[in-house]
Motif scaffolding. Structure first.
Motif, PDB file in Angstrom:
ATOM      1  N   GLY A  44      19.736  37.616  26.248  1.00  0.00           N
ATOM      2  CA  GLY A  44      20.268  38.815  25.546  1.00  0.00           C
ATOM      3  C   GLY A  44      21.841  39.067  26.001  1.00  0.00           C
ATOM      4  N   GLY A  48      25.418  38.596  24.131  1.00  0.00           N
ATOM      5  CA  GLY A  48      26.387  39.550  24.042  1.00  0.00           C
ATOM      6  C   GLY A  48      27.825  38.987  24.503  1.00  0.00           C
ATOM      7  N   PHE A 101      26.042  30.218  20.852  1.00  0.00           N
ATOM      8  CA  PHE A 101      25.782  31.500  20.437  1.00  0.00           C
ATOM      9  C   PHE A 101      24.434  31.213  19.749  1.00  0.00           C
ATOM     10  CE2 PHE A 101      27.220  35.670  18.109  1.00  0.00           C
ATOM     11  CZ  PHE A 101      26.405  36.431  18.860  1.00  0.00           C
ATOM     12  N   LEU A 109      15.190  34.620  20.815  1.00  0.00           N
ATOM     13  CA  LEU A 109      14.198  34.970  19.734  1.00  0.00           C
ATOM     14  C   LEU A 109      12.748  34.318  20.257  1.00  0.00           C
ATOM     15  CD1 LEU A 109      14.859  34.414  16.028  1.00  0.00           C
ATOM     16  CD2 LEU A 109      12.564  33.852  16.763  1.00  0.00           C
ATOM     17  N   LEU A 125      13.479  47.262  16.899  1.00  0.00           N
ATOM     18  CA  LEU A 125      14.396  46.413  18.041  1.00  0.00           C
ATOM     19  C   LEU A 125      14.368  45.059  17.361  1.00  0.00           C
ATOM     20  CD1 LEU A 125      15.779  45.745  20.582  1.00  0.00           C
ATOM     21  CD2 LEU A 125      13.816  45.785  21.833  1.00  0.00           C
ATOM     22  N   LEU A 133      20.434  37.955  13.395  1.00  0.00           N
ATOM     23  CA  LEU A 133      20.501  36.325  13.189  1.00  0.00           C
ATOM     24  C   LEU A 133      21.031  36.237  11.879  1.00  0.00           C
ATOM     25  CD1 LEU A 133      19.558  33.914  13.894  1.00  0.00           C
ATOM     26  CD2 LEU A 133      17.182  34.155  13.070  1.00  0.00           C
ATOM     27  N   MET A 136      24.858  36.558  11.911  1.00  0.00           N
ATOM     28  CA  MET A 136      25.614  35.744  12.680  1.00  0.00           C
ATOM     29  C   MET A 136      25.220  34.171  11.753  1.00  0.00           C
ATOM     30  SD  MET A 136      23.716  35.451  16.259  1.00  0.00           S
ATOM     31  CE  MET A 136      23.874  33.825  16.835  1.00  0.00           C
ATOM     32  N   LEU A 213      16.437  49.163  22.331  1.00  0.00           N
ATOM     33  CA  LEU A 213      15.928  48.590  23.404  1.00  0.00           C
ATOM     34  C   LEU A 213      15.796  49.476  24.527  1.00  0.00           C
ATOM     35  CD1 LEU A 213      15.174  46.223  25.240  1.00  0.00           C
ATOM     36  CD2 LEU A 213      17.520  46.019  26.015  1.00  0.00           C
ATOM     37  N   ASN A 219      10.366  44.797  27.515  1.00  0.00           N
ATOM     38  CA  ASN A 219       9.040  44.242  27.819  1.00  0.00           C
ATOM     39  C   ASN A 219       9.208  43.462  29.071  1.00  0.00           C
ATOM     40  OD1 ASN A 219       6.445  43.383  27.230  1.00  0.00           O
ATOM     41  ND2 ASN A 219       7.114  41.531  25.976  1.00  0.00           N
TER      42      ASN A 219
HETATM   43  C1  HEM Z   1      23.911  38.922  18.320  1.00  0.00           C
HETATM   44  C2  HEM Z   1      22.710  38.584  18.798  1.00  0.00           C
HETATM   45  C3  HEM Z   1      21.901  39.363  19.683  1.00  0.00           C
HETATM   46  C4  HEM Z   1      22.484  40.100  20.808  1.00  0.00           C
HETATM   47  C5  HEM Z   1      23.786  40.178  21.390  1.00  0.00           C
HETATM   48  C6  HEM Z   1      21.098  40.712  21.585  1.00  0.00           C
HETATM   49  C7  HEM Z   1      21.161  41.245  22.803  1.00  0.00           C
HETATM   50  C8  HEM Z   1      20.061  41.984  23.420  1.00  0.00           C
HETATM   51  C9  HEM Z   1      20.016  42.175  24.715  1.00  0.00           C
HETATM   52  C10 HEM Z   1      21.041  42.547  25.698  1.00  0.00           C
HETATM   53  C11 HEM Z   1      18.645  42.679  25.202  1.00  0.00           C
HETATM   54  C12 HEM Z   1      18.229  42.983  26.615  1.00  0.00           C
HETATM   55  C13 HEM Z   1      18.187  41.678  27.359  1.00  0.00           C
HETATM   56  C14 HEM Z   1      17.050  40.742  26.921  1.00  0.00           C
HETATM   57  O1  HEM Z   1      15.804  41.129  26.705  1.00  0.00           O
HETATM   58  O2  HEM Z   1      17.503  39.590  26.847  1.00  0.00           O
HETATM   59  C15 HEM Z   1      17.848  42.204  23.955  1.00  0.00           C
HETATM   60  C16 HEM Z   1      16.519  42.518  23.758  1.00  0.00           C
HETATM   61  C17 HEM Z   1      15.976  42.145  22.728  1.00  0.00           C
HETATM   62  N1  HEM Z   1      16.051  41.440  21.530  1.00  0.00           N
HETATM   63 FE1  HEM Z   1      17.994  40.844  21.105  1.00  0.00          FE
HETATM   64  N2  HEM Z   1      20.063  40.273  21.014  1.00  0.00           N
HETATM   65  C18 HEM Z   1      20.372  39.520  19.627  1.00  0.00           C
HETATM   66  C19 HEM Z   1      19.546  38.914  18.791  1.00  0.00           C
HETATM   67  C20 HEM Z   1      18.341  39.087  18.603  1.00  0.00           C
HETATM   68  C21 HEM Z   1      17.403  38.396  17.722  1.00  0.00           C
HETATM   69  C22 HEM Z   1      18.089  37.218  16.734  1.00  0.00           C
HETATM   70  C23 HEM Z   1      16.057  38.763  18.014  1.00  0.00           C
HETATM   71  C24 HEM Z   1      14.809  38.312  17.445  1.00  0.00           C
HETATM   72  C25 HEM Z   1      14.750  38.030  15.803  1.00  0.00           C
HETATM   73  C26 HEM Z   1      16.222  39.657  19.152  1.00  0.00           C
HETATM   74  C27 HEM Z   1      15.170  40.295  19.646  1.00  0.00           C
HETATM   75  C28 HEM Z   1      15.095  41.123  20.708  1.00  0.00           C
HETATM   76  C29 HEM Z   1      14.004  41.934  21.400  1.00  0.00           C
HETATM   77  C30 HEM Z   1      12.518  41.575  20.770  1.00  0.00           C
HETATM   78  C31 HEM Z   1      14.369  42.293  22.623  1.00  0.00           C
HETATM   79  C32 HEM Z   1      13.557  43.080  23.730  1.00  0.00           C
HETATM   80  C33 HEM Z   1      12.776  41.970  24.521  1.00  0.00           C
HETATM   81  C34 HEM Z   1      11.882  42.663  25.601  1.00  0.00           C
HETATM   82  O3  HEM Z   1      12.179  43.575  25.996  1.00  0.00           O
HETATM   83  O4  HEM Z   1      10.930  41.615  25.896  1.00  0.00           O
HETATM   84  N3  HEM Z   1      17.423  39.869  19.380  1.00  0.00           N
HETATM   85  N4  HEM Z   1      18.908  41.617  22.701  1.00  0.00           N
END
Ligand code: HEM
Lengths: 424, 287
Positions: A44, A48, A101, A109, A125, A133, A136, A213, A219
């Motif tokens: 994530g 970013g 990216f 995902l 979230l 997505l 993007m 988040l 999680n």
């Molecule tokens: C521009 C695209 C995205 C950015 C910059 C982004 C950024 C982040 C960041 C910084 C986190 C916290 C760190 C981590 O858990 O890896 C996070 C958590 C999460 N993201 Fe994303 N994300 C993006 C796209 C997505 C997509 C496409 C999905 C799913 C469809 C998604 C689902 C989640 C979920 C479910 C969490 C929580 C995960 C956990 O705590 O287990 N994100 N995201």
């Protein structure tokens, strides 16, 4: 007041008026985070950072790019690649950055899919992630059109034409999208305008993603909530350094592509100028769109009075829309696949299914390739609509640990998991 | 388990890419891979070869093929002096203007001009070439590579050296086999008669060009040019040199790119090593 104290004073003066420093202290420093996050939780923040890299290089490229059908190609291949200082670097970083990216976000995902991160209380979230997505994909598609090469032009033609599948008003919508009766200069201009706009919309949605988040925190690989105090550690320095290390590794991979194989991930045909009178032998999108393209082209038959094209387009969009319902399609109460013996197997079958779809998308939908594509498409939907609910009902999950710290600190881990413990 | 699954998934992906690359519309022989001085992470263009290649382009290819993205001033990268570059530019005639009387006027080319194309427009190029269009060569090597297959330069070299007066006998044999294989997949009524490959009127047989025939007549013949540096001008030598020149024209930044890349990656390796040590130290008290 001594000299060394006044910056502190200035900070608190400002903070009492706009609490940015308190905010950063809470959300980036103390922010309690599960102590057992694996490297799968790096993606994530990596995404970013790539978003920032894309915006920075994009702004520089925009200073030299000309959005006109007669000049776009030259402004990139001639001016940016040859005459602008380090223009080639900006361009190759932006070009390969798009691929990186998507790679990062797909891993991100699939991490969520494996560890059940979409389940309560993180549904919103997850939704925001899907919206990211989708945004993007739109951004990448419009960006791909800008160099006005053969693939740019024909991808624009094929994709906008999908809207003609909409009954009754489809053709009008396509004309409206084009701003004329074919893909042309007005199309290029609006795509450029939107391609510049969308990344900032993405930034906004990323903020919401992070707010969501931080409501419940991350999680974790065990998929259980934090119970004891020692289940959490402060984000800084533990995860700042872990994210930084991941960033270092990622940048090495990124640099290998940019400096030594800048065109490996792209389509060679796009170095040929757009020619509306000559269809290329193959129209293929960049790799990150291939699975959807395969689903689209797998539907070659009408059903009753519904034409194949409409079904194909619906299936393609549906494959993504389905993700919104995932928190309810998955009926299991257990989050992490580690404790779900059946789902864990089916998960990897699904990963392979997506890769097969990607491979099918790169080939002509003929003969056995078409059949494989149809089977893989059917399985994609079967996975979400049938397997996910059924497995949740019938699977007997393995016992969950009492708490994160018990599982992590009081080894030995359960024998089946002993191998992964170290890496995570 | 996550790790084993990833291995399986990765190998599926690699197989996928490989097979994906093997499908194409018109058939041709895969170009054999050459040993280019400019491939590999330390690869660099050989200056003498670039100069000979430019000579081949100027004396042979430039009659039909434009290179609109390259400027005469860029030729200094081939090792030519400022005076030589000026002289090359001055050989071309550029239409400039309008002057104070509102007239367009011809003048000798300047180093700042782009290579002057041989034809006024695409239609003129087609008209002079039996309806076939000689493509611009500026970025041809980038436009003709095949992922997991060959470099654009391998392809160009193969086409330049792939001419035969008549389709060779072993080719015809293979061609028939291919047709038989295709017929197997066809319905009875769609089966085609197995025939030798016939070169169409005005076309030339070429093993490596899609469809096995090309409108461009064989451009290179032994001693077709007289190299300034005395190198013997065999077809292979000329093909190698002109391909090197085209690779440079398509990617003039290549040497700088790779040099910078090595520095960037070395820096990142050191930085990542330090971050790794720091991570271990910071996390030590947690385990
Ligand atoms: C521009 C695209 C995205 C950015 C910059 C982004 C950024 C982040 C960041 C910084 C986190 C916290 C760190 C981590 O858990 O890896 C996070 C958590 C999460 N993201 Fe994303 N994300 C993006 C796209 C997505 C997509 C496409 C999905 C799913 C469809 C998604 C689902 C989640 C979920 C479910 C969490 C929580 C995960 C956990 O705590 O287990 N994100 N995201």
């Amino acid at each position: 007041m001594t000299v060394s104290e006044w910056p502190k004073q200035a900070v608190s003066w400002f903070d009492e008026r706009l609490p940015v420093f308190t905010f950063m202290q809470h959300e980036l420093n103390e922010y309690p985070t599960p102590r057992n996050l694996s490297y799968w939780w790096n993606f994530g923040s990596l995404a970013g950072i790539v978003l920032v890299v894309m915006i920075a290089t994009g702004i520089v490229l925009a200073m030299h790019y000309t959005p006109h059908v007669d000049m776009a190609y030259d402004s990139i291949e001639q001016r940016i690649m040859r005459d602008v200082n380090y223009g080639w670097l900006m361009r190759y970083v932006h070009l390969n950055g798009a691929s990186m990216f998507f790679l990062l976000v797909y891993i991100h995902l699939f991490r969520g899919l494996y560890y059940g991160s979409y389940k309560a209380p993180r549904e919103v979230l997850w939704w925001l992630g899907i919206i990211l997505l989708l945004l993007m994909m739109m951004t990448a598609f419009m960006g791909y059109v800008l160099p006005w090469g053969q693939m740019s032009f024909w991808a624009a033609t094929v994709i906008t034409n999908l809207f003609s599948a909409i009954p009754l008003i489809g053709d009008q919508i396509v004309t409206w999208l084009w701003g004329g009766f074919a893909v042309g200069n007005p199309t290029l201009n609006r795509f450029y305008s939107l391609h510049y706009l969308m990344p900032f919309v993405i930034v906004g949605v990323v903020m919401l993603h992070l707010v969501a988040l931080h409501m419940h925190g991350s999680n974790n690989p065990l998929g259980i909530d934090r119970k004891e105090e020692r289940d959490s550690i402060p984000f800084h320095p533990y995860y700042t350094i872990k994210d930084a290390l991941g960033l270092g590794v990622f940048f090495i991979v990124f640099a290998v592509f940019v400096f030594f194989a800048p065109n490996f991930l792209g389509e060679a045909e796009n170095y040929v100028r757009a020619n509306p009178f000559q269809t290329p032998a193959e129209i293929v999108p960049d790799w990150y769109f291939l699975p959807y393209y395969a689903i689209l082209r797998s539907i070659t038959f009408d059903i009753w009075f519904i034409p194949a094209k409409l079904i194909g387009v619906t299936a393609m969009f549906g494959s993504l829309m389905l993700l919104f319902a995932l928190p309810w399609l998955d009926t299991s109460k257990v989050r992490s696949a580690r404790f779900r013996p059946i789902y864990k197997q089916v998960y990897w079958v699904f990963v392979v299914d997506c890769l097969v779809l990607g491979w099918v998308g790169a080939n002509r939908p003929e003969g056995h390739i078409l059949i494989i594509g149809q089977v893989a498409t059917a399985y994609y939907f079967l996975h979400f609509l049938v397997l996910m609910p059924l497995i949740g009902w019938f699977e007997k999950p393995r016992p969950l640990p009492d708490s994160i710290s018990k599982a992590v600190l009081e080894r030995p881990a359960p024998p089946a998991e002993a191998g992964t413990g170290g890496a995570e | 388990m996550m790790r084993r699954g990833i291995l399986a998934a990765l190998s599926a992906a690699v197989i996928g890419l490989g097979v994906g690359a093997s499908v194409s519309a018109a058939e041709f022989e895969a170009p054999p891979l050459q040993d280019w001085s400019f491939s590999g992470i330390f690869g660099a263009y050989e200056k003498a070869s670039l100069q000979r290649g430019f000579q081949v382009y100027r004396e042979v290819c430039a009659g039909c093929h434009s290179m609109k993205l390259v400027a005469y001033r860029n030729l200094s990268a081939l090792g030519y002096s400022e005076k030589e570059v000026k002289a090359f530019a001055a050989e071309a005639e550029v239409t400039d203007g309008p002057n104070d009387d509102g007239e367009m006027f011809p003048r000798p080319g300047l180093p700042s001009d782009r290579f002057v194309p041989p034809f006024a427009n695409d239609q003129a190029a087609r008209a002079a070439n039996n309806g076939a269009f000689p493509p611009d060569l500026s970025v041809l090597t980038k436009a003709r590579y095949r992922r997991m297959g060959w470099e654009g330069s391998d392809y160009i070299y193969a086409v330049l050296t792939g001419y035969h007066d008549e389709p060779p006998a072993d080719f015809q044999e293979k061609y028939r086999e291919e047709q038989k294989k295709k017929n197997k997949d066809r319905e009875e009524k769609d089966k085609k008669e197995i025939k030798d490959f016939q070169v169409a009127e005005g076309m030339n047989f070429n093993l490596y060009f899609p469809g096995y025939q090309i409108a461009m007549p064989p451009p290179l013949a032994d001693d077709g040019v007289e190299f300034a540096d005395g190198t013997k001008a065999t077809v292979k030598q000329m093909a190698k040199d002109v391909t090197t020149f085209l690779a440079w024209a398509a990617e003039p930044e290549m040497e700088e790119r790779k040099r910078l890349g090595i520095k960037v990656i070395l820096f990142l390796l050191v930085l990542t090593g330090l971050l790794f040590a720091l991570k271990r130290k910071i996390w030590a008290d947690l385990h």
